[in-house]
Design a protein around this motif. Structure first.
Motif, short mmCIF file in Angstrom:
data_model
loop_
_atom_site.label_atom_id
_atom_site.label_comp_id
_atom_site.label_asym_id
_atom_site.label_seq_id
_atom_site.Cartn_x
_atom_site.Cartn_y
_atom_site.Cartn_z
N VAL A 76 -16.40 -6.53 -2.94
CA VAL A 76 -17.52 -5.51 -3.33
C VAL A 76 -18.47 -6.53 -4.15
N GLU A 77 -18.15 -7.82 -4.39
CA GLU A 77 -19.29 -8.61 -5.04
C GLU A 77 -20.06 -9.26 -4.00
N GLU B 275 -13.22 -2.99 1.53
CA GLU B 275 -11.74 -3.67 1.15
C GLU B 275 -11.97 -5.24 1.60
N GLY C 283 -12.45 -0.82 -3.11
CA GLY C 283 -11.23 -1.57 -2.87
C GLY C 283 -10.32 -0.43 -1.90
N ARG D 195 0.17 9.16 -8.84
CA ARG D 195 -1.03 8.61 -8.93
C ARG D 195 -1.79 9.43 -7.63
N SER E 223 -14.76 -5.66 -10.94
CA SER E 223 -15.05 -5.34 -9.42
C SER E 223 -15.84 -3.80 -9.40
N GLN F 242 0.98 -1.13 0.01
CA GLN F 242 -0.06 -0.01 -0.07
C GLN F 242 0.95 1.22 -0.03
C1 SAM Z 1 -4.92 -0.70 -6.55
S1 SAM Z 1 -5.42 -1.18 -4.76
C2 SAM Z 1 -6.07 0.62 -4.28
C3 SAM Z 1 -5.78 0.97 -2.64
C4 SAM Z 1 -6.42 2.11 -2.51
N1 SAM Z 1 -7.59 2.62 -2.87
C5 SAM Z 1 -5.41 3.33 -2.97
O1 SAM Z 1 -5.77 4.04 -3.91
O2 SAM Z 1 -4.33 3.41 -2.30
C6 SAM Z 1 -6.88 -2.06 -4.78
C7 SAM Z 1 -7.42 -2.45 -3.56
O3 SAM Z 1 -8.49 -3.02 -3.86
C8 SAM Z 1 -8.81 -4.38 -3.18
N2 SAM Z 1 -9.55 -4.91 -3.97
C9 SAM Z 1 -9.30 -5.53 -5.06
N3 SAM Z 1 -10.57 -6.23 -5.48
C10 SAM Z 1 -11.46 -6.24 -4.61
C11 SAM Z 1 -12.83 -6.67 -4.50
N4 SAM Z 1 -13.37 -7.28 -5.26
N5 SAM Z 1 -13.43 -6.40 -3.13
C12 SAM Z 1 -12.94 -5.54 -2.44
N6 SAM Z 1 -11.69 -5.12 -2.45
C13 SAM Z 1 -11.08 -5.68 -3.37
C14 SAM Z 1 -7.21 -4.73 -2.91
O4 SAM Z 1 -7.30 -5.70 -1.84
C15 SAM Z 1 -6.59 -3.36 -2.75
O5 SAM Z 1 -6.30 -3.30 -1.48
#
Ligand code: SAM
Length: 612
Positions: A248-249, A219, A197, A173, A277, A164
């Motif tokens: 999220v699903e 998350e 996420g 970003r 997602s 993270q």
């Molecule tokens: C690229 S990271 C972005 C984290 C944060 N939003 C940021 O911008 O710093 C994507 C996050 O989404 C979570 N994630 C991915 N697919 C997911 C899902 N289907 N349901 C819940 N969380 C999910 C991952 O565990 C990860 O922590």
């Protein structure tokens, strides 16, 4: 809200403010017993039977069978649970159980009722619960398409703070997200936001800074616990954020969202398959006319020429040309090793001068509002699914009154299929991301050897700003792009190149055609099929047809990260990259048109210091 989930979600526990037992089959007294100490309501599955247990302290609880229980809302914070007496002893008079309970706030009330519906649905549909409880028992879309071992590794990765941190330290970003949210306060202020996420919860905190009424931070990984900690440590913002651990699903929310915020982009935009997602979250959580941040994603592509890269990859397989490696002939494996190295897409930051033709782009609009084209090719309106109707019903709006046979707004037009007479509908559905086909057509700018296709992406935050002019509110579109283009400030995504083991020879002005096909696989990534062809050029070319074709198959999950040597370059005054370099700079437009952003900043002179 939901304070605990244990042993593979067999239990789900909620904090309550108080409970009052109204009466019970064992108690004939009409007096209620009231408790003011905090209590809990716990769903659990025991031997296939779903129970709801109201605990007042360790040895005082009321248990009801979810199958027969009914719950009624008496007020925003107050509900009652009524359960029928069992038929076990028919000789006795039957008494039902009643429990009156109070929530601490409306969100907790909403979450409890969602959970109750889910547990109830499960016992009604299945007859009895499967051992892992309701969420595990009904496989979600995520579980259907993703290999469990891949999902385990994926969420383990994101559950670690160091990864993270890596994203948070990508200042291009994170800074662009911050700017996009803060500039577009009007989209967040007083709104319900869902962070899809949420990771560390950073975007939820940004949304709260912009004045969100409430943010649901979803998350799936263990990072949810850290997010809770971070959010609790920022109490002025945290009081408007609820972290929900789950996919999220699968999770349920107590209310619809006005805006979704997410960072679902992987290498080449689509890697990790999190865009799916994001689209599922749109369909599950976003209310009518809701917004999405980001709104649109684009994949940009152009052929490149890079002799050094080609030789570097080809040379990796030289090892297998040894005829006497400790007395063993390795050459039988040379062909396989050579093919293996060329099946890895290359991830690095390259000099944009390596591009040899103007770029093309493929647009993915994450929102569901799509252009409606007439068969004459002009856009006559747009439509959006009307959630209160069946899934195939759409709300239709005309952009102008030039169409004589439709009124300005026709509700519930039902299009049975993607084409209806003169109109074609384009909706981005989650399934559209399973297979992405992009036709390619370029005109070479120089005579050169083409070594493959370079790709990168950008995303648009299509925000809204309000200016008040003499008491008249004026709405402006505030567009901010986050780009990963070569020559723009480097991000942790870098760029991606698909390298052909058979380069193509082209002349300036020659047409290059082909196809980029990406097929999703269950390890949360894509298989890429690339074909590039160069037609005959010059007099008599029309009769000549295709002169050369080269193809490759790559696994996006197994890239070659080529960041060990800094890719320094200096931009000569007289040289321009062939593609437009997108800047993250703000653009204010009064229209919603999706236009190529202008070049506002010159490309940096040297990227050396920015590479890790
Ligand atoms: C690229 S990271 C972005 C984290 C944060 N939003 C940021 O911008 O710093 C994507 C996050 O989404 C979570 N994630 C991915 N697919 C997911 C899902 N289907 N349901 C819940 N969380 C999910 C991952 O565990 C990860 O922590």
């Amino acid at each position: 809200m939901e304070i605990q989930r244990q042993s593979k979600q067999q239990q789900q526990e909620f904090a309550l403010a108080s409970i009052t037992e109204l009466a019970s089959s064992s108690t004939t007294s009409s007096c209620s017993r009231s408790q003011s100490v905090p209590v809990t309501a716990r769903f659990s599955a025991d031997n296939g039977v779903a129970e709801l247990r109201f605990n007042r302290d360790s040895d005082d609880s009321i248990t009801v069978d979810v199958k027969t229980a009914r719950i009624f809302k008496l007020g925003p914070l107050q509900s009652v649970c009524i359960t029928e007496a069992s038929d076990a002893d028919s000789s006795k008079e039957k008494y039902s159980t009643g429990v009156n309970f109070q929530f601490r706030n409306e969100e907790e009330s909403g979450a409890f009722h969602c959970a109750f519906e889910q547990w109830k649905k499960e016992v009604t549909v299945q007859g009895a619960l499967l051992p892992n409880g309701p969420v595990m028992a009904c496989k979600s879309k995520f579980d259907d398409k993703i290999e469990p071992s891949s999902a385990k590794m994926y969420f383990h990765y994101y559950g670690q703070l160091l990864h993270q941190q890596n994203m948070l330290q990508d200042y291009v970003r994170t800074g662009t997200y911050y700017a996009a949210v803060i500039e577009n306060r009007a989209d967040f202020f007083g709104r319900v936001v869902v962070d899809v996420g949420a990771g560390s919860g950073i975007l939820s905190l940004f949304a709260a800074q912009a004045g969100a009424k409430h943010v649901y931070a979803i998350e799936a990984s263990e990072m949810a616990e850290y997010a809770r900690k971070l959010i609790a440590g920022n109490p002025s913002l945290g009081e408007r954020i609820t972290v929900i651990k789950g996919k999220v699903e699968e999770v349920e929310l107590p209310e619809k969202a006005d805006i979704l915020i997410s960072e679902p982009m992987g290498t080449l935009l689509v890697n990790e398959r999190m865009l799916e997602s994001y689209v599922i979250a749109r369909d599950r959580f976003l209310g009518p006319n809701g917004k999405m941040f980001p709104t649109v994603g684009r994949i940009h592509m152009a052929p490149f020429s890079d002799e050094y890269l080609f030789v570097e990859i080809a040379n990796k397989a030289l090892f297998w040309q040894q005829q006497s490696y400790y007395g063993v002939d390795l050459t039988p494996l040379h062909g396989s090793a050579f093919g293996g190295y060329f099946s890895q897409p290359v991830v690095d930051a390259f000099d944009p001068r390596l591009l040899v033709a103007p770029t093309i782009c493929h647009v993915l609009d994450f929102t569901e509002i799509k252009a409606l084209y007439s068969n004459l090719g002009c856009i006559v309106g747009y439509c959006t699914p009307e959630r209160s109707f069946a899934s195939k019903a759409f709300r239709f709006f005309l952009m102008s009154d030039s169409c004589p046979f439709l009124p300005d707004e026709v509700t519930a037009l039902t299009f049975l299929g993607s084409t209806h007479q003169n109109f074609s509908l384009f909706f981005l559905q989650e399934e559209d991301l399973y297979e992405i086909d992009i036709p390619l057509k370029f005109i070479a700018s120089v005579g050169t050897r083409i070594h493959g296709l370079a790709c990168w992406f950008d995303v648009l935050f299509n925000g809204r700003q309000v200016f008040v002019l003499i008491f008249i509110p004026l709405f402006y579109t505030v567009q901010r792009w986050l780009t990963t283009a070569p020559g723009a400030p480097t991000t942790h995504w870098y760029q991606l190149r698909c390298v052909l083991s058979q380069p193509l020879y082209v002349m300036a002005g020659q047409e290059i055609t082909g196809q980029l096909r990406m097929v999703a696989h269950n390890a949360q990534s894509y298989t890429i099929y690339l074909t590039l062809s160069a037609k005959m050029w010059g007099p008599g070319a029309e009769q000549g047809g295709i002169l050369q074709t080269s193809s490759c198959k790559l696994d996006l999950k197994e890239p070659y990260y080529r960041m060990s040597q800094p890719q320094a370059y200096a931009m000569a005054q007289d040289q321009q990259p062939h593609q437009l370099i997108h800047s993250q700079d703000i653009q204010i437009q009064a229209t919603d048109d999706l236009e190529e952003p202008e070049l506002i900043q010159p490309p940096p002179q040297n990227l050396e210091g920015q590479l890790q």
